[in-house]
Enzyme design. Structure first.
Site, PDB file in Angstrom:
ATOM      1  N   ASP A  88       0.717  -0.993  -0.148  1.00 38.76           N
ATOM      2  CA  ASP A  88       0.027  -0.073   0.115  1.00 38.76           C
ATOM      3  C   ASP A  88       0.876   1.314   0.069  1.00 38.76           C
ATOM      4  O   ASP A  88       1.888   1.252  -0.628  1.00 38.76           O
ATOM      5  CB  ASP A  88      -0.806  -0.116   1.236  1.00 38.76           C
ATOM      6  CG  ASP A  88      -2.161   0.544   0.980  1.00 38.76           C
ATOM      7  OD1 ASP A  88      -2.244   1.824   0.883  1.00 38.76           O
ATOM      8  OD2 ASP A  88      -3.314   0.089   0.938  1.00 38.76           O
ATOM      9  N   HIS A 147      -3.424   6.129   3.918  1.00 43.23           N
ATOM     10  CA  HIS A 147      -4.294   4.833   3.436  1.00 43.23           C
ATOM     11  C   HIS A 147      -3.802   3.500   3.796  1.00 43.23           C
ATOM     12  O   HIS A 147      -4.532   2.686   4.611  1.00 43.23           O
ATOM     13  CB  HIS A 147      -4.360   4.827   1.784  1.00 43.23           C
ATOM     14  CG  HIS A 147      -5.415   3.711   1.147  1.00 43.23           C
ATOM     15  ND1 HIS A 147      -4.849   2.542   1.080  1.00 43.23           N
ATOM     16  CD2 HIS A 147      -6.749   3.983   0.983  1.00 43.23           C
ATOM     17  CE1 HIS A 147      -6.078   1.875   0.456  1.00 43.23           C
ATOM     18  NE2 HIS A 147      -7.041   2.507   0.457  1.00 43.23           N
ATOM     19  N   SER A 199     -11.426  -0.683  -0.085  1.00 41.60           N
ATOM     20  CA  SER A 199     -10.215  -0.828   0.598  1.00 41.60           C
ATOM     21  C   SER A 199     -10.208  -1.189   2.021  1.00 41.60           C
ATOM     22  O   SER A 199      -9.327  -1.581   2.677  1.00 41.60           O
ATOM     23  CB  SER A 199      -9.601   0.566   0.477  1.00 41.60           C
ATOM     24  OG  SER A 199      -8.812   0.705  -0.906  1.00 41.60           O
TER      25      SER A 199
END
Length: 422
Positions: A133, A168, A364
């Site tokens: 990620d 994220h 996600s």
């Protein structure tokens, strides 16, 4: 004239043949490129041991970014004018665009039966989850009591110390394995004692190249035994423009799967339209996760499929997603995106964050719920293969009313049933 016609025929045939082995996105870029322009591509090879291909690459003045043994490929920067010549070589299977991928808890954990894991005494202890990620920030919920970020590899800025300049990846890591220290366990992740292996392949804007992502997968494969990496969580994706056999991301995740690592990938956030599953979620082997909406209640009777969750089938008519999990308004770890580690510094003092949690929605967020749950299952039954894990996961899911198989796959993950079934 007798010599001209065969020559013209040869040119037409060569162009037609090369087009079969070149990604349409690459073909489009070639048409508008200048002669001196370079392009980033991934060249899928029949055999990387054949030195002839590497010799040809050098002849065309291409720069090798990565040698990707995991998918038998080279990631190249190559002059646009040389791509068609490279494509007709017998050593080349396909030339794909080095496309850009993008990043796509209290109630959520209870909705899928997360509290039941405590009755089994399961915490994911010792199981490694690789988060491929934007990075992982050393948040209190990951490092206090015990530092569970046991490895970090940066393919973007080559930093050695864990960080996340986007946020994220840290949010994803917290959903999978945060211990809830800063919230008195209210926002505890699915597997609160699992280890996190941070693999940064996405930049501060949440985008990254296919070649960097596959290089990250290759690093995971190389280090899987060192860090006991049993699960890879991929909350990222790109447009599914290629068939499975041509897609470098699909080849990468399937190589991990074949090596005994369970791969969990996000379906994408392009619903409710059909045929919107992102790559690598189009792979028929791996576990592809869509998002449900728990409407902020533990009772699952009111659950629906999130409007944004990508729907199947895939271009090759494969039923996807495989399963869904809560992905709407999920609370998890916040990040200090201003923190960038200095080279050669290995210890830092961090201030207590005023707002240690933040809310995000998307497939996600649903993906690490499943990844963390699988870590619990593998703690309980460590000898399970990826295929056996997938079968157990899907066979114990709970269908959501008024949703079809292309919305939800087999339904919502049910952790209690998954852990109880032998």
């Amino acid at each position: 004239m007798p010599f001209f016609l065969p020559f013209l025929f040869l040119l037409i045939c060569s162009s037609t043949v090369s087009a079969k082995f070149i990604d349409k996105r690459v073909q489009t870029k070639i048409k508008v490129a200048k002669q001196e322009d370079y392009m980033s591509v991934i060249v899928l090879s029949k055999d990387l041991k054949d030195k002839k291909l590497e010799e040809e690459i050098q002849k065309y003045h291409a720069k090798i970014k990565y040698k990707l043994d995991i998918i038998k490929a080279y990631a190249l920067e190559i002059p646009c004018k040389c791509i068609e010549k490279l494509a007709i070589l017998p050593q080349v299977d396909f030339i794909a665009d080095d496309a850009t991928s993008t990043t796509l808890m209290d109630v959520a954990r209870s909705t899928v039966g997360g509290l039941k894991a405590e009755q089994f005494g399961l915490t994911g202890n010792g199981v490694g989850i690789a988060i491929i990620d934007t990075g992982v920030y050393p948040h209190t919920d990951l490092v206090l009591e015990k530092n569970r970020i046991i490895a970090f590899k940066d393919f973007v800025n080559n930093k050695k110390f864990p960080y996340d300049d986007n946020g994220h990846g840290t949010h994803v890591a917290g959903i999978a394995a945060g211990n809830g220290y800063m919230s008195k366990k209210r926002y505890q992740g699915m597997a609160p004692k699992a280890n996190i292996i941070g693999v940064k392949v996405m930049d501060k804007n949440g985008s990254g190249s296919t070649s960097d992502i596959i290089a990250g997968m290759q690093w995971v494969l190389k280090n899987k035994d060192l860090y006991n990496i049993r699960v890879v969580s991929l909350s990222l994706g790109s447009d599914p423009d290629l068939l499975e056999r041509e897609d470098p991301l699909v080849k990468g995740v399937e190589a991990l799967w074949n090596a005994g690592i369970v791969v969990v990938a996000a379906a994408g956030n392009e619903g409710p339209k059909s045929k919107t599953i992102n790559s690598p979620g189009i792979s028929r082997k791996i576990i592809t996760v869509g998002a449900s909406d728990d409407h902020s209640t533990i009772d699952t009777i009111d659950d629906t499929i999130a409007n944004f969750s990508s729907r199947g089938p895939t271009k090759e008519k494969i039923v996807k997603p495989d399963i869904v999990a809560p992905g709407v308004e999920i609370q998890s770890l916040a990040t200090d995106i201003q923190f960038i580690p200095e080279d050669n510094v290995t210890k830092y003092k961090f201030k207590v964050m005023k707002k240690p949690y933040t809310e995000k929605s998307g497939t996600s967020m649903a993906t690490p719920i499943v990844s963390g749950a699988i870590a619990l299952l593998l703690e309980k039954e460590p000898r399970l293969t990826p295929d056996e894990v997938k079968t157990r996961l899907l066979s114990t899911a709970s269908p959501i009313k008024n949703a079809n198989q292309y919305d939800q796959g087999k339904g919502q993950m049910n952790l209690e049933r998954m852990l109880q079934k032998d």
